[in-house]
Design a protein around this motif. Sequence first.
Motif, PDB file in Angstrom:
ATOM      1  N   MET A 188       0.845  -1.199   0.000  1.00 38.75           N
ATOM      2  CA  MET A 188       0.000   0.000   0.000  1.00 38.75           C
ATOM      3  C   MET A 188       0.876   1.242   0.000  1.00 38.75           C
ATOM      4  N   VAL A 189       0.694   2.099  -0.998  1.00 36.63           N
ATOM      5  CA  VAL A 189       1.384   3.394  -1.020  1.00 36.63           C
ATOM      6  C   VAL A 189       0.542   4.349  -0.174  1.00 36.63           C
ATOM      7  N   ALA A 190       0.811   4.349   1.121  1.00 32.26           N
ATOM      8  CA  ALA A 190       0.014   5.108   2.079  1.00 32.26           C
ATOM      9  C   ALA A 190       0.413   6.585   2.071  1.00 32.26           C
ATOM     10  N   ASP A 191      -0.264   7.368   2.910  1.00 32.24           N
ATOM     11  CA  ASP A 191       0.044   8.800   3.001  1.00 32.24           C
ATOM     12  C   ASP A 191       1.519   9.033   3.320  1.00 32.24           C
ATOM     13  N   TRP A 352     -16.636   0.925   9.301  1.00 31.06           N
ATOM     14  CA  TRP A 352     -16.611   2.254   8.670  1.00 31.06           C
ATOM     15  C   TRP A 352     -17.090   3.273   9.690  1.00 31.06           C
ATOM     16  N   GLY A 353     -16.279   4.243   9.974  1.00 25.66           N
ATOM     17  CA  GLY A 353     -16.649   5.250  10.965  1.00 25.66           C
ATOM     18  C   GLY A 353     -16.170   6.629  10.589  1.00 25.66           C
ATOM     19  N   PRO A 403      -8.532   7.437   9.395  1.00 24.24           N
ATOM     20  CA  PRO A 403      -7.214   7.179   8.788  1.00 24.24           C
ATOM     21  C   PRO A 403      -6.399   6.135   9.535  1.00 24.24           C
ATOM     22  N   ALA A 404      -6.754   5.871  10.789  1.00 25.74           N
ATOM     23  CA  ALA A 404      -6.003   4.876  11.550  1.00 25.74           C
ATOM     24  C   ALA A 404      -6.283   3.460  11.067  1.00 25.74           C
ATOM     25  N   ARG A 430     -12.658   4.901  -2.783  1.00 23.68           N
ATOM     26  CA  ARG A 430     -12.496   3.453  -2.624  1.00 23.68           C
ATOM     27  C   ARG A 430     -11.428   3.244  -1.562  1.00 23.68           C
ATOM     28  N   LEU A 431     -11.814   2.609  -0.468  1.00 17.94           N
ATOM     29  CA  LEU A 431     -10.958   2.479   0.701  1.00 17.94           C
ATOM     30  C   LEU A 431     -10.461   1.052   0.855  1.00 17.94           C
TER      31      LEU A 431
END
Length: 520
Positions: A188-191, A352-353, A403-404, A430-431
């Motif tokens: 995953m190319v995360a933030d 999902w929150g 984001p966590a 899309r998450l």
Amino acid sequence: MSRVIEAGSANFTRASCWGLAAAAFVAAAITLLACYWQTAQSLVWVWDHDGTYQYAFLIFPLSLWTAFNLRHQVRANPPAPSVWGLAAVAMLVFVWYAGHLLDVNLAQHFAFVALFPALVLTCWGWRALWVLAFPLGYMVVFEVPWSDALVGPLQDITAHFALRALELTGMPALLDGRQILTPSATWMVADACSGVKFFMACSALGCLYAYLMYQRWWKRVLFVALATVVPVIANGLRVYFTILIGETWGMKYASGTDHLIFGWQFFGTVLVLLLLAGWFFRDHLVMREPAPAHGDKLERARSIVWLAAIVLLIVGPMFASESESRVPSEAMHLTAPAVAGWTGPMAAEDGWGPIFKGATGQVRASYRSAAHGDVVDLFHAVYVGKPRREHTLITYGNDLYDPAYSQILSSASRKLDLADGQSLVVGELRLSGTTGSRLVWYWYCVDRRCTRSPALTKLMQAWDVLRGRVPRSSVWALSSPIGLGDADQARTNFRAFAQMLPGTGMPDVPDRRASAGNKP
């Protein structure tokens, strides 16, 4: 002999003029810090708590040092207070006030930092501003935390670069949004992998290096361009090498402490090589002679702008404190609506929150399709009144996902046709998270005007506030878990659900059928 005496008298007069001008600037700067202290604290807090901007602690000392080295050129001519500077101060105070009114931190931070160059123009004039153009511009560009918008594009560039590099070296890989799928793992190319920290720090250092090392403008432009392109390429290579190491020697060498050490070593090496390459093409240092003086007396008729500038600096916070005293306080209890053709509302499932702090009211519920049993989650939050601290729809920390536990794979826009003939462009995310993949549709509304754009939402709120109206703002979001090939079905479900949502899903506050009364 008389010429020597006249020159000495002129120098003494110019020095005394600069003494008054410097005192006026210091007084204005102290007023700025005292009246906008909360903004200064907010700016420093961002530098300290967001790793992207920690380099900003060095920007002010470097700007001050650069400006100090230009002092002789600044003092070559007497100060010429400018009414244009006064106009710039007035405009920036208004920008700050508007940012305060709408709780837009970026506008407040920009206005606060930009007021220093405006005060230079006000107190010292155009010649001084031109001489100090680099240190003042350097401070404005790199002290204001504006680069959050670069994170997503840099993630996309990094993911595509790493994929192409893997393909060129014979490594089979597929790109799914911001995920790179290889035979042994999903990367995953995360933030944090966007490289925005290195990009901003390298750009800041590159601009200073170009200013100090080069005299020719084209060399400066070329080196600054390199300082912005090289970190993007370097970050793509870092991700590529990380995946290559993980695929060749195992995941334990491509994660954890080894991953961090490799990243810093790689970036450090790239930075040293960039500076060394620039060193070989440096220009010879040329001592700049002060420009010839065009007069020795302070234009005292204009010195009244010093006092006017200080008054303007005080006016902004005064109006802001008065507006805060008129902030309404209310709470709203929301209940989830009944939607025709869908069973529910039911308690929302985990996975999902959305996070929207300080809302006047919010609700989250799940619905099941009576036709085919698919589940759609609904989230709705309402903000009544003008945006203010801890009560702002569009602000840092408010997100459509946590984001966590989730990361954005891709984003897009979709057209939503409603039952009453209206249409709306909504945002799509899309998450990818700990509970699997998920699709989210969202839109914001301000007094029945809806958009997917956070910036346009802010502008609509500003228009209401400036007209003296109380804005009613809200966010609507629909979500469903998706597997391989389920995204299109989820979009079909969203369209069907939104068309049956009471009030067409577009009111700025819930439809009467979907809400209870206000709580005191």
